[in-house]
Every structure is written in structure tokens, then in C-alpha cells.
Scaffold this active site. Structure first.
Site, PDB file in Angstrom:
ATOM      1  CB  SER A   1       2.477   1.920   5.125  1.00  0.00           C
ATOM      2  OG  SER A   1       2.427   2.724   6.295  1.00  0.00           O
TER       3      SER A   1
ATOM      4  CE1 TYR B   1      -2.719   3.637   4.235  1.00  0.00           C
ATOM      5  CE2 TYR B   1      -1.466   3.361   6.269  1.00  0.00           C
ATOM      6  CZ  TYR B   1      -1.529   3.746   4.939  1.00  0.00           C
ATOM      7  OH  TYR B   1      -0.414   4.240   4.319  1.00  0.00           O
TER       8      TYR B   1
END
Length: 678
Positions: free
Chosen positions: A555, A568
Site C-alpha cells: 500500500s 493497517y
């Protein structure tokens, strides 16, 4: 509107081809003769409709037929230059074609056009080939069928064989068909129903005779220690062996595999005669073109350890290659095509089963089916007589036939990922599904792995048959579940080449609201899960010795400090560093490890749909339906990122163009300057 004769022919072909007792996949051909109107003259013209080259009877359609003018086809007899030049007649068939479209005429066209019968079937039934490969096949033919079926000595398919069968029909008006030595059967009739009935009568009569008069133990009893191991142990052993065997079978070119442990295979491998019969190879041309002239048989009992089996398989593979080279050298002529490869296409492991190989899954599966046909043929021949296949010299004439070479040259160029086996986690939706879809479109075999088995199977079904994709359950946070999923992959397709760590989830919370359970859940799925998948797949990748790719869908957050997502972003940073670490460690095995850093993938995203989107929208103070455009507006390119953009990056990273790239992180975020890699 379909001609009635054509409709009748297609229906007959489909019925015969649907039953494996009648013929193998893509084996044999059927024909019908009839009258139609010549579109040029308006006069009636006599035509032959015959299954074209490369088609399959069970799925034949009108488009799969070659249509030829009978007068022109039969006129070729007068200009036939003799058996030494019979291959030239195949090109001449093109000048006999009628109308537009249609399939290319096959080598067996002469058999159908020259025989004086309105309907002809040429088939490869196991029972018929058993008689055709028996040492005393001519005598058995007479004993079983009387004068209704005539023995035709082995001759390579072609124009001369068509003349031979035509002569048999003319000289034996009472006959309904032939046994073609070493090959199969041909039957005929004045009507389509009569031809089909005659074909079935020959097949059923041969099978009944073998059942009634044949030995009850044609393979000579069992070999102690070679019996099938228990089911669970057998499948585990097969999964442990599959990557090594696939690597051996792919020495010359990458292969996809298929595994079967059907009783017919296990019983044959446990028999006393298996070594001698396997060494004789197959006989029917359709068989050995798919299976090579003979298989590679492991000569260890089922009680051997996996390590012992692998060591011996490597030795046998070297011997097999040397033996195949000797076979080629013994029979090749100066104008023979170059040797196509010396690796086995069938590998037999007593107690475990059969591994078969091909350029794609369908070819690999069919190769295995053909060897099962060969086992049935050997059983029938040994039950009545002695199995006696055609000679290696004749096999070579067909395997390296210029016409066969021309057929291979006409095959479409393979796609970029053909022959590669991809395992994609979290692939039932969103980014993972887009990746699986793109890889399948580029020719890869794809395993859709997901926590939800039903969704995984549904997503795989959208990609095609099980020759293209399968769905498996995969809780990536559970080591045993990951091992089971990788085992299912190597048993389905022979091995593994391309791993995409995509499974993920996200909980958007600030530090003080992030619980220990939140932290553990996200790290279990993404950090630990990626580690478990990479570790388990790496064992197979290393055993294969074929290189490979591991791709992490990380990400933008792995390098960018965004608000309210400590768990996350931390686990994404963990994944990003796994890329660097594994690129270094696996590089010596030819395995490339790269990462992709997407951002703002809202449309189609399972993570965003599960609540992450609402949380991020609230964090940024925008409506959830506007979140995708919000992310796009803050980028350099001002373009929204969708799952297919990530799939494109996976395609490029794992394709041939970046074969020297490893340890790379590719941003797919439309340009977020704060996430530029330094």
C-alpha cells in the site's frame, strides 16, 4: 440452414465422441456423403463432409467439418504418386474444397472419400485397439468377428491407407468394418444409423470377447510393496513430489501438470507386468503423440521415503533423456525436424499415481486420459494375447512427421503467461479478483484463494473451466490451511510459479482506539499471512528449480504516514520489507519478489466495502460515495485508481519484459508525492 446430412453427421459424431469407450478425446473422425447445390452452376454436386483436422467428435459442430467435392477428391487417385510421396496429397485436398469456411482437411480424409460408403466412422476404442495391438491380431479378428470385420496391417495414416481400406470394402462386400493394425477401427454404412450401429457393434463385440475369454489377471498379479498407499498419505505424497517432477518434466520447456490416482492407474502400477509393459510404450498414434513414446516409471516400492523417491526420479530423468536422445538419433534422417524435447510427458509413481504434462492444463489432463486409454489397451491385449505395439521406427515416423510439424507450426503463438500457475490470495473480489482475471486472460492457470470457499469457487468459475481456474479455501493466518491450499494448487496444476499476496483487511482507528485484537487481526492476515504464504510456496518454487514470482500487494501507506490507521499502515510496512528480504533470499533460486503500492482503490474493493471506506470518508470529511474522486483529486495525475490498474502492474511485473527486476515497489496511486520512494 443446416443440410440434413450435416445435421445427422454432427449428431452421430457427438453421440460417439461423448462415450470414452468409443474413442479418446479429439481421436478419430466421421464423415457423410450427400448432394447439395453448386452455388456457381446451380447444378447438384456430390460432397463429402468430414471432421476436420484437430477437432473433437464429442463437441463437433458444423464449423468443424471440412467440405470437399467428391469428384475432385476421387480424381486424386489418378495422380497419386505412390506411398513414398503420399504426404503431398494432403496439400491436394485443399484444391478439392467446396464453399467458404470450414475446417482444414485431416490426414484421414482419403479414408472417408475413397471408401465406397455414404457414411464412415474411424474411431480409437480401447477394446478395438486391444485387438489391433495383440500379437495375433489377425487371427483374433477372424475369431471374434468372422468375415464381417477385416484385418488391415499397420500402415501410417494417409492416402495409401485410404486406398487399402477402399480395397478391403470392395473385396469384402459382407464386411462392415476393419481392425487397423496397431491403430483402431473403421466402420461404414449406407445410412448414418447403420454406420453408427456397425461402429458400436465392433466395439461392443470386442469388449465382450475380452471380458468372456480374456485372462482375469492380465497384468500378472501384484508386486509386493507397490500397492497404493492410503488415501490421505497418497495425496500428501503426491503434493510433496509434484513440484520436483514438474521441474524435471520442464527441463526443455515449461509444462503444466495433471495428477490422477484413479484405481485403473494404481492397479496397473502395482502389477508385476507394469515395468515391461510401460517400457514398450503406447501404440495408437493419438496416444503416443500426447504421451511420448513411453512413460517414465519410478522403480521404487511405495514404501520408499519421499527423499528416496526424489533422488531416484532425478536419476531416472537423466536416463530417460539419454534414452530419448538415442531414440531420436537412431531414427532421424537429414530432413527430420529438430528434436522437440527429451523430457517425459507421463511420470508414473507406484502407490501414488500418474503425473502428466502439457503446454497447458487441458493438454496435460488429456495426456493422462490417453495413458489411461493405453493401460486399458494393454490390459485387453494381454488378456487375450501379448501386447505388441508398433515399432519405435514407425512411432518416430509419426512423431516427427513433416505433417505433424506443420500442424504444430499452425498453432497460435502462446500468450505471455501460458504455462504459468498463479496463486492469488483474497481473489474472490476486488483487487485480487481483477488480478486473477488478468492473469487468466494472459494464459495462466489461476488458483483463486479466499477465506470464503464458495465465493472463491464462484470467482474461479467466472474465469473458465477447471482447466483454467479453481477456487480454494485459504485462511492465510493458519499455517495448516495455507499448506492445504498450496497442496491443492500443485495437485491441480502440477506446481506453482506466481504468488500474489493480496489478502487483507483494514480497521481505520486512531492509536488510542486501536485495540490489541485490532492489531493482532490485521497483522495475522497481512504480515503473518503473507509470510506463511510466501514460505509455503517457496518450498515448491525451490523444489521445481524453475524460478518464479512473488508479488506483495502492499500500500501507499507502507511509506506514507496517514491519519488514524496505525495497525493497517504498520502491517503494510511489514509487507513492504518482506519484499526486500525475500528478494535477497530467493534470488539464488531465480525467484523474483516485488511489491505494488496501490492507493485509493475504492471501486470494487472488498476492504472499502466492509467499512474502511466509511471510516476514511469520515476521517477526510467527505461523503463515502465521493471518496474515490477525493483520492483522485489529491494525486498528481488526478485519475481514480481501480482494481484493474493494480492487475496491470502485476501483469507487467510478472511478464517477460521485467525478467531482471526484483526488490521493486511499484506505486499504483496516480502519483502521491508524499509516498515517493527514496
Amino acid at each position: 440452414m443446416t443440410h440434413p446430412t450435416v445435421a445427422e453427421l454432427v449428431a452421430r459424431s457427438n453421440r460417439l465422441g461423448a462415450d470414452p469407450r468409443n474413442t479418446n478425446y479429439a481421436g478419430g473422425n466421421t464423415s457423410a456423403q450427400g448432394t447439395d447445390v453448386d452455388p456457381v452452376t446451380g447444378e447438384p454436386v456430390e460432397l463429402l463432409w468430414v471432421k476436420g483436422s484437430g477437432g473433437d467428435l464429442g463437441t463437433l459442430t458444423e464449423q468443424g467439418l471440412a467440405v470437399l467435392r467428391l469428384d475432385r477428391l476421387r480424381a486424386l487417385v489418378a495422380v497419386y504418386p505412390g506411398v513414398d510421396r503420399e504426404d503431398e496429397m494432403v496439400a491436394a485436398f485443399d484444391f478439392c474444397l467446396h464453399g467458404k469456411g470450414g475446417a482444414a482437411p485431416s490426414i484421414d480424409t482419403a479414408m472417408h472419400g475413397l471408401v465406397d460408403a455414404a457414411h464412415v466412422d474411424h474411431l480409437h476404442p480401447d477394446a478395438g485397439i486391444a485387438i489391433a495391438t495383440a500379437a495375433d491380431g489377425p487371427a483374433l479378428t477372424t475369431a471374434i468377428f468372422g468375415d464381417k470385420v477385416v484385418w488391415v496391417p499397420w500402415r501410417r495414416p494417409g492416402f495409401q491407407l485410404g486406398l487399402d481400406i477402399a480395397a478391403v470394402k470392395a473385396q469384402n462386400p459382407q464386411a462392415v468394418g476393419t481392425i487397423l493394425g496397431g491403430h483402431g477401427i473403421t466402420a461404414w454404412g449406407d445410412t448414418s444409423a447403420e454406420a453408427e450401429a456397425n461402429s458400436r457393434w465392433i466395439i461392443e463385440t470386442a469388449a465382450a470377447h475380452i471380458a468372456e475369454h480374456g485372462s482375469q489377471d492380465p497384468f500378472g498379479g501384484a508386486r509386493a510393496g507397490f500397492e497404493a498407499v492410503p488415501d490421505d498419505e497418497r495425496r500428501a505424497r503426491a503434493a510433496a513430489l509434484a513440484p520436483t517432477i514438474r521441474g524435471l518434466a520442464s527441463t526443455d520447456r515449461p509444462m503444466v501438470g495433471h495428477f490422477t490416482d484413479a484405481d485403473v492407474v494404481l492397479d496397473f502400477l502395482a502389477s508385476a507386468k507394469a515395468p515391461a509393459l510401460a517400457a514398450l510404450g503406447t501404440s495408437c498414434p493419438d496416444h503416443f503423440l500426447r504421451t511420448k513414446v513411453k512413460p517414465m516409471l519410478l522403480d521404487l516400492p511405495a514404501t520408499a521415503t519421499t527423499a528416496e523417491q526424489i533422488a531416484r526420479l532425478r536419476e531416472l530423468h537423466a536416463e530417460y533423456r539419454a534414452d530419448y536422445q538415442a531414440y531420436y538419433d537412431a531414427h532421424a534422417t537429414p530432413d527430420s525436424p529438430a528434436m522437440r524435447g527429451a523430457d517425459p510427458l507421463i511420470v508414473l509413481v507406484p502407490g501414488v499415481g500418474m503425473f502428466s504434462y502439457g503446454a497447458n492444463k487441458q493438454t496435460a489432463r488429456v495426456a493422462g486420459e490417453f495413458y489411461v486409454n493405453a493401460i486399458n489397451v494393454m490390459r485387453g491385449a494381454e488378456a487375450l494375447s501379448t501386447y505388441t505395439p508398433i515399432s519405435d521406427a514407425e512411432k518416430f515416423r509419426i512423431e516427427y512427421w513433416s505433417l505433424e510439424e506443420a500442424k504444430l507450426a499452425r498453432m497460435p503463438r502462446p500468450k505471455s503467461h501460458q504455462g504459468r500457475i498463479a496463486f492469488v490470495t483474497g481473489a474472490a473480489s476486488g483487487i485480487g479478483k481483477a488480478i486473477a482475471t488478468r492473469l487468466a486472460a494472459e494464459g495462466a492457470c489461476v488458483v483463486v484463494a479466499d477465506l470464503d470457499l464458495a465465493k472463491a469457487q464462484a470467482a474461479a468459475a467466472e474465469l473458465g473451466s477447471t482447466d483454467v481456474a479453481i477456487g480454494v479455501a485459504a485462511n492465510v493466518a493458519d499455517a495448516a490451511a495455507v499448506q492445504a491450499a498450496i497442496d491443492a494448487t500443485v495437485l491441480a496444476f502440477g506446481g506453482i510459479d506466481l504468488v500474489v499476496n493480496n489478502a487483507g483487511l483494514s480497521l481505520s482507528k486512531p492509536l488510542l482506539e486501536t485495540t490489541e485484537a485490532d492489531w493482532d487481526l490485521q497483522h495475522d492476515v497481512m504480515a503473518k499471512g503473507s509470510f506463511l504464504v510466501a514460505k509455503t510456496a517457496a518450498r515448491a518454487l525451490v523444489d521445481q528449480q524453475m524460478g518464479g514470482d512473488v508479488v506483495y500487494i502492499s500500500s501507499k501507506n507502507s511509506v506514507f504516514a496517514g491519519p488514524n490507521n496505525i495497525a493497517y499502515s504498520a502491517t503494510k510496512a511489514d509487507q513492504a520489507h518482506q519484499v526486500r528480504l525475500l528478494a535477497v533470499e530467493l534470488g539464488e533460486h531465480g525467484v523474483r519478489v516485488n511489491g505494488i503500492n496501490p492507493d485509493g482503490v475504492v471501486r470494487g474493493s472488498g476492504i472499502f466495502a466492509s467499512g474502511w471506506g466509511a471510516n476514511r470518508a469520515a476521517t477526510y470529511g467527505v461523503a463515502e460515495e465521493d471518496l474515490g474522486q477525493f483520492y483522485a483529486n489529491r494525486t498528481i495525475l488526478k485519475r481514480e485508481v481501480v482494481p484493474e490498474n493494480v492487475a496491470d502492474a502485476v501483469y507487467v511485473l510478472t511478464g517477460p519484459e521485467l525478467s531482471r527486476t526484483t526488490g521493486l515497489h511499484v506505486p499504483v496511486d496516480s502519483g502521491v508525492a508524499a509516498a515517493f520512494l527514496r
